[in-house]
Motif scaffolding. Structure first.
Motif, PDB file in Angstrom:
ATOM      1  N   VAL A  25       0.870  -1.174   0.000  1.00  0.00           N
ATOM      2  CA  VAL A  25       0.000   0.000   0.000  1.00  0.00           C
ATOM      3  C   VAL A  25       0.904   1.221   0.000  1.00  0.00           C
ATOM      4  N   TYR A  26       0.830   2.001  -1.068  1.00  0.00           N
ATOM      5  CA  TYR A  26       1.727   3.131  -1.269  1.00  0.00           C
ATOM      6  C   TYR A  26       1.111   4.395  -0.671  1.00  0.00           C
ATOM      7  N   VAL A  27       1.869   5.034   0.240  1.00  0.00           N
ATOM      8  CA  VAL A  27       1.313   6.137   1.022  1.00  0.00           C
ATOM      9  C   VAL A  27       2.346   7.239   1.232  1.00  0.00           C
ATOM     10  N   MET A  28       1.836   8.441   1.421  1.00  0.00           N
ATOM     11  CA  MET A  28       2.671   9.563   1.806  1.00  0.00           C
ATOM     12  C   MET A  28       2.960   9.497   3.312  1.00  0.00           C
ATOM     13  N   PRO A  29       3.930  10.283   3.830  1.00  0.00           N
ATOM     14  CA  PRO A  29       4.356  10.157   5.232  1.00  0.00           C
ATOM     15  C   PRO A  29       3.251  10.305   6.275  1.00  0.00           C
ATOM     16  N   ARG A  30       2.397  11.329   6.163  1.00  0.00           N
ATOM     17  CA  ARG A  30       1.330  11.505   7.152  1.00  0.00           C
ATOM     18  C   ARG A  30       0.308  10.384   7.067  1.00  0.00           C
ATOM     19  N   MET A  31       0.022   9.940   5.863  1.00  0.00           N
ATOM     20  CA  MET A  31      -0.910   8.834   5.675  1.00  0.00           C
ATOM     21  C   MET A  31      -0.331   7.570   6.294  1.00  0.00           C
ATOM     22  N   LYS A  32       0.950   7.342   6.137  1.00  0.00           N
ATOM     23  CA  LYS A  32       1.616   6.185   6.717  1.00  0.00           C
ATOM     24  C   LYS A  32       1.501   6.207   8.242  1.00  0.00           C
ATOM     25  N   ASN A  33       1.778   7.352   8.827  1.00  0.00           N
ATOM     26  CA  ASN A  33       1.695   7.478  10.275  1.00  0.00           C
ATOM     27  C   ASN A  33       0.266   7.275  10.774  1.00  0.00           C
ATOM     28  N   TYR A  34      -0.692   7.795  10.038  1.00  0.00           N
ATOM     29  CA  TYR A  34      -2.097   7.655  10.430  1.00  0.00           C
ATOM     30  C   TYR A  34      -2.518   6.193  10.456  1.00  0.00           C
ATOM     31  N   LEU A  35      -2.140   5.445   9.441  1.00  0.00           N
ATOM     32  CA  LEU A  35      -2.516   4.033   9.382  1.00  0.00           C
ATOM     33  C   LEU A  35      -1.794   3.206  10.451  1.00  0.00           C
ATOM     34  N   GLU A  36      -0.582   3.589  10.767  1.00  0.00           N
ATOM     35  CA  GLU A  36       0.210   2.840  11.748  1.00  0.00           C
ATOM     36  C   GLU A  36      -0.221   3.087  13.188  1.00  0.00           C
ATOM     37  N   THR A  37      -0.833   4.240  13.448  1.00  0.00           N
ATOM     38  CA  THR A  37      -1.097   4.635  14.839  1.00  0.00           C
ATOM     39  C   THR A  37      -2.579   4.719  15.190  1.00  0.00           C
ATOM     40  N   ASN A  38      -3.452   4.382  14.271  1.00  0.00           N
ATOM     41  CA  ASN A  38      -4.889   4.432  14.533  1.00  0.00           C
ATOM     42  C   ASN A  38      -5.556   3.123  14.138  1.00  0.00           C
ATOM     43  N   GLY A  39      -6.340   2.560  15.116  1.00  0.00           N
ATOM     44  CA  GLY A  39      -7.119   1.380  14.793  1.00  0.00           C
ATOM     45  C   GLY A  39      -8.367   1.768  14.023  1.00  0.00           C
ATOM     46  N   PRO A  40      -8.902   0.838  13.229  1.00  0.00           N
ATOM     47  CA  PRO A  40      -8.446  -0.542  13.044  1.00  0.00           C
ATOM     48  C   PRO A  40      -7.323  -0.711  12.028  1.00  0.00           C
ATOM     49  N   TRP A  41      -6.880   0.396  11.439  1.00  0.00           N
ATOM     50  CA  TRP A  41      -5.900   0.319  10.356  1.00  0.00           C
ATOM     51  C   TRP A  41      -4.572  -0.235  10.840  1.00  0.00           C
ATOM     52  N   SER A  42      -4.194   0.105  12.080  1.00  0.00           N
ATOM     53  CA  SER A  42      -2.921  -0.384  12.623  1.00  0.00           C
ATOM     54  C   SER A  42      -2.898  -1.907  12.698  1.00  0.00           C
ATOM     55  N   GLN A  43      -4.070  -2.520  12.865  1.00  0.00           N
ATOM     56  CA  GLN A  43      -4.123  -3.982  12.911  1.00  0.00           C
ATOM     57  C   GLN A  43      -3.732  -4.588  11.565  1.00  0.00           C
ATOM     58  N   LEU A  44      -4.100  -3.914  10.486  1.00  0.00           N
ATOM     59  CA  LEU A  44      -3.707  -4.378   9.157  1.00  0.00           C
ATOM     60  C   LEU A  44      -2.190  -4.410   9.015  1.00  0.00           C
ATOM     61  N   VAL A  45      -1.549  -3.394   9.606  1.00  0.00           N
ATOM     62  CA  VAL A  45      -0.091  -3.308   9.556  1.00  0.00           C
ATOM     63  C   VAL A  45       0.529  -4.358  10.470  1.00  0.00           C
ATOM     64  N   ASN A  46       0.022  -4.452  11.696  1.00  0.00           N
ATOM     65  CA  ASN A  46       0.598  -5.369  12.683  1.00  0.00           C
ATOM     66  C   ASN A  46       0.456  -6.833  12.285  1.00  0.00           C
ATOM     67  N   LYS A  47      -0.625  -7.156  11.602  1.00  0.00           N
ATOM     68  CA  LYS A  47      -0.849  -8.541  11.188  1.00  0.00           C
ATOM     69  C   LYS A  47      -0.334  -8.813   9.772  1.00  0.00           C
ATOM     70  N   ASN A  48       0.391  -7.843   9.236  1.00  0.00           N
ATOM     71  CA  ASN A  48       0.994  -7.993   7.904  1.00  0.00           C
ATOM     72  C   ASN A  48      -0.029  -8.239   6.794  1.00  0.00           C
ATOM     73  N   ASN A  49      -1.254  -7.742   6.992  1.00  0.00           N
ATOM     74  CA  ASN A  49      -2.221  -7.796   5.899  1.00  0.00           C
ATOM     75  C   ASN A  49      -1.806  -6.837   4.779  1.00  0.00           C
ATOM     76  N   ILE A  50      -1.234  -5.712   5.195  1.00  0.00           N
ATOM     77  CA  ILE A  50      -0.725  -4.738   4.231  1.00  0.00           C
ATOM     78  C   ILE A  50       0.717  -4.400   4.584  1.00  0.00           C
ATOM     79  N   GLU A  51       1.451  -3.954   3.599  1.00  0.00           N
ATOM     80  CA  GLU A  51       2.839  -3.547   3.800  1.00  0.00           C
ATOM     81  C   GLU A  51       2.980  -2.139   3.254  1.00  0.00           C
ATOM     82  N   LEU A  52       3.145  -1.170   4.137  1.00  0.00           N
ATOM     83  CA  LEU A  52       3.151   0.231   3.732  1.00  0.00           C
ATOM     84  C   LEU A  52       4.451   0.591   3.011  1.00  0.00           C
ATOM     85  N   GLN A  53       4.290   1.232   1.868  1.00  0.00           N
ATOM     86  CA  GLN A  53       5.419   1.686   1.061  1.00  0.00           C
ATOM     87  C   GLN A  53       5.396   3.214   1.032  1.00  0.00           C
ATOM     88  N   ARG A  54       6.411   3.830   1.602  1.00  0.00           N
ATOM     89  CA  ARG A  54       6.416   5.287   1.751  1.00  0.00           C
ATOM     90  C   ARG A  54       6.745   5.988   0.432  1.00  0.00           C
TER      91      ARG A  54
END
Length: 315
Positions: free
Chosen positions: A139-168
């Motif tokens: 999932v290709y994202v800009m820096p603020r978008m990356k931080n938002y997904l990493e630090t807010n549920g339920p989106w952070s769960q996608l990152v933690n469970k490796n459902n998505i892999e953020l590409q800055r």
């Protein structure tokens, strides 16, 4: 004996007809191309609890459903496909890609997000534990978008469970998808409550597209939209609202370029430039979201175009 020969002839004709129809359905003259997967604003068409004439037309079977604004990018040579924005209609849109364009064994090879408004990223939820349970989808994202997904549920769960892999991503910096396709994010002014907002340049070997589904007003952008359109072959531009007064609210609180503003801005440009513009991201109140509309016809007569689900654009 004669009846048997006739039966065999009929079966051969039927088999040929089926093969031909399948071939015709899958026949695509382009190897790398963009396909339009949705044209509506974030809340779709018809919109929730809308009893206005615009949505009533759908319930009376006078209009077709419109999926939320989204582009698909397909490379048939590399057998890869990408989405531009993860909409609430991601299930339908990935199925369209699979059935009508490319079934490579993956639901998607990557997703490019423009910003954190509901029509542009919330489709990610269907990649998670309760639904697909995907494995490291880029999932290709800009820096603020990356931080938002990493630090807010339920989106952070996608990152933690490796459902998505953020590409800055980095503003105005090109990434190579392969030796035929490149993508460049470009910052645009918008209501950036949770993330920055970008448009994208999608660059092929022969042609280039600009995708800006959301922006406040053209004059707020540091770039000149007329010059940007001239640099590309296709420009998919924000057409959320047709004109001021369309909603019973202060529309300055939700700024977008009105379709009438964009057409006025380009009125002195040549037909070649106008023909590059494909309006997209229509609110349900915008009359030009309709399949047939007099205002839509008048805009088209000036040389402008309207994105339509299912349209393909060679790169």
């Amino acid at each position: 004996m004669k009846s048997v020969q006739i039966l065999i002839l009929i079966l051969c004709i039927s088999a040929f007809s089926c093969t031909s129809s399948i071939a015709e359905k899958n026949l695509n003259p382009y190897k790398q191309y963009i396909t339009v997967l949705g044209i509506a604003q974030d809340a779709g068409y018809p919109q929730i609890n809308c009893e206005k004439e615009c949505c009533a037309a759908y319930y009376k079977s006078e209009e077709s459903k419109k999926l939320v604004s989204c582009l698909g990018l397909i490379d048939l040579e590399a057998k890869q496909k990408w989405l531009f924005d993860a909409t609430p209609n991601i299930g339908e849109q990935t199925e369209i890609l699979k059935k009508d364009h490319l079934d490579n064994g993956y639901i998607i090879d990557g997703v490019f997000l423009t910003h954190a408004h509901i029509g542009h990223y919330t489709g990610l939820m269907y990649l998670g534990l309760e639904a697909l349970g995907s494995d490291k989808i880029p999932v290709y994202v800009m820096p603020r978008m990356k931080n938002y997904l990493e630090t807010n549920g339920p989106w952070s769960q996608l990152v933690n469970k490796n459902n998505i892999e953020l590409q800055r991503l980095k503003n105005d910096s090109t990434i190579n998808l392969n030796n035929r396709l490149e993508v460049k994010p470009i910052l645009v002014p918008h209501r950036d409550e949770y993330s920055e907002t970008v448009g994208y340049k999608i660059i092929g070997k022969n042609k280039t597209a600009l995708f800006i589904p959301d922006i406040d007003k053209w004059e707020k952008w540091e770039r000149n939209i007329i010059e940007e359109v001239k640099k590309v072959d296709y420009a998919f531009l924000d057409a959320s609202f047709f004109r001021d007064g369309e909603l019973n609210r202060d529309m300055s609180e939700i700024p977008h370029p009105f379709t009438t503003e964009t057409t006025t801005l380009f009125q002195d440009e040549d037909l070649v430039t106008k023909n590059k513009i494909y309006f997209i991201h229509f609110n349900h109140t915008n009359p030009t979201i309709r399949d047939k509309n007099a205002l839509k016809d008048s805009i088209q007569s000036l040389g402008f175009k309207f994105a339509k689900e299912g349209d393909n654009f060679q790169l």
